[in-house]
Design a protein around this motif. Sequence first.
Motif, PDB file in Angstrom:
ATOM      1  N   GLY A  43      67.997  71.529 -32.510  1.00  0.00           N
ATOM      2  CA  GLY A  43      66.950  72.026 -33.601  1.00  0.00           C
ATOM      3  C   GLY A  43      66.705  70.420 -34.070  1.00  0.00           C
ATOM      4  O   GLY A  43      66.863  71.445 -35.802  1.00  0.00           O
ATOM      5  N   GLU A  44      66.602  69.463 -34.243  1.00  0.00           N
ATOM      6  CA  GLU A  44      65.628  68.507 -35.380  1.00  0.00           C
ATOM      7  C   GLU A  44      64.636  68.578 -34.963  1.00  0.00           C
ATOM      8  O   GLU A  44      63.976  67.433 -36.177  1.00  0.00           O
ATOM      9  CB  GLU A  44      66.852  67.134 -34.768  1.00  0.00           C
ATOM     10  N   GLY A  45      63.625  69.304 -34.255  1.00  0.00           N
ATOM     11  CA  GLY A  45      62.181  68.863 -34.412  1.00  0.00           C
ATOM     12  C   GLY A  45      62.015  69.984 -35.979  1.00  0.00           C
ATOM     13  O   GLY A  45      63.034  70.840 -35.793  1.00  0.00           O
ATOM     14  N   ALA A  46      60.268  69.201 -36.276  1.00  0.00           N
ATOM     15  CA  ALA A  46      59.905  69.861 -36.950  1.00  0.00           C
ATOM     16  C   ALA A  46      58.387  70.254 -36.952  1.00  0.00           C
ATOM     17  O   ALA A  46      57.449  69.278 -35.747  1.00  0.00           O
ATOM     18  CB  ALA A  46      60.131  68.938 -38.571  1.00  0.00           C
ATOM     19  N   LEU A  80      55.320  71.705 -32.505  1.00  0.00           N
ATOM     20  CA  LEU A  80      54.561  72.787 -32.806  1.00  0.00           C
ATOM     21  C   LEU A  80      55.291  73.700 -32.727  1.00  0.00           C
ATOM     22  O   LEU A  80      56.763  74.326 -32.068  1.00  0.00           O
ATOM     23  CB  LEU A  80      53.911  73.211 -32.071  1.00  0.00           C
ATOM     24  N   VAL A  81      56.304  74.092 -33.921  1.00  0.00           N
ATOM     25  CA  VAL A  81      57.442  75.038 -34.230  1.00  0.00           C
ATOM     26  C   VAL A  81      57.165  76.108 -35.296  1.00  0.00           C
ATOM     27  O   VAL A  81      55.950  76.235 -36.319  1.00  0.00           O
ATOM     28  CB  VAL A  81      59.016  74.176 -35.213  1.00  0.00           C
ATOM     29  N   GLY A  82      58.141  77.068 -34.519  1.00  0.00           N
ATOM     30  CA  GLY A  82      57.306  78.265 -34.937  1.00  0.00           C
ATOM     31  C   GLY A  82      55.633  78.755 -36.171  1.00  0.00           C
ATOM     32  O   GLY A  82      55.581  79.504 -34.692  1.00  0.00           O
ATOM     33  N   GLN A  83      55.237  79.245 -36.368  1.00  0.00           N
ATOM     34  CA  GLN A  83      54.257  79.576 -36.587  1.00  0.00           C
ATOM     35  C   GLN A  83      53.134  78.431 -36.408  1.00  0.00           C
ATOM     36  O   GLN A  83      52.607  78.588 -35.276  1.00  0.00           O
ATOM     37  CB  GLN A  83      53.730  79.447 -38.562  1.00  0.00           C
ATOM     38  N   ILE A 138      62.578  77.163 -26.389  1.00  0.00           N
ATOM     39  CA  ILE A 138      63.525  77.824 -27.736  1.00  0.00           C
ATOM     40  C   ILE A 138      64.505  77.544 -27.651  1.00  0.00           C
ATOM     41  O   ILE A 138      65.393  76.971 -27.677  1.00  0.00           O
ATOM     42  CB  ILE A 138      63.761  79.431 -27.151  1.00  0.00           C
ATOM     43  N   GLY A 139      64.666  76.525 -29.424  1.00  0.00           N
ATOM     44  CA  GLY A 139      65.784  75.736 -29.290  1.00  0.00           C
ATOM     45  C   GLY A 139      66.818  76.802 -30.876  1.00  0.00           C
ATOM     46  O   GLY A 139      66.351  77.911 -30.425  1.00  0.00           O
TER      47      GLY A 139
END
Length: 264
Positions: A43-46, A80-83, A138-139
């Motif tokens: 959960g530390e990625g952006a 690449l996260v989320g959107q 999935i994080g």
Amino acid sequence: MTQPAHRPSVVTIPRGDGSAWRMEVHDRLGSTSDLSKARLEAGEGADGVAILALEQTAGRGSRGREWCDPGGNLALSIMLVGQGALVPVGLWPFIAGLALHDAIAGYVPAGHALELKWPNDLLLDGCKMAGILIESGIGPGVSWQVIGIGANLRGKPDIAGRTLACLADCGGDVPDAPEVARAILHHLDLWLSRYRANGFGAIRTAWLERGHAIGTSIRVTAGNRQFIGTFAGLGDDGILLLRTPEGVRRVVTGDVLMVPAHPE
């Protein structure tokens, strides 16, 4: 999660949408993709963070192969996260491949051939010089993807039975890894924008313009099966179309090797 031993330098690269890439430049890492995945899983990625290693000691290629780095080459992973992860994972080899091709093409002198090979390689004068590895997961509450790119700039590993290429083979000045990484991120934004505006059809057309020609003789190994035929293009979903004596076969995954049109 294993942290790098030394604090990296950070380069901010503006993007067309007003945001910016945040590129960490590490002197030495085991694997840029492994570090990216560890952060994302914790959960530390952006989104929009790229990790570049000037020396990579435990790089990975497709199907668990090692990607050896003799030094002076590119080892880049993009989070690449989320959107940012909304592009279907199966389309990323084509979008990232176009970005890689166009970034490297600016450094290749006239008289040398640069082409994409399905699904995730870049060839220089017919030999592999770069590859792409896409990983997803999935994080904590969010989906993510990591685009790993390795490219031989100044040197190439010695692998028995394989002939590889590097940009230095072309002669002249060879750019350093941070310069090439910036170019890749710039072109990645351009191709993402075109994908969002025009869909995969525009990506498919551009890939075919830069890829191995229709009619190229290839051999595909998928598991314990092998197929020989000629390249017949890409399906609307990026699937390889292989023309064989039994008809056109749709290839979802496999190792692709160029073969002489008339092998002896």
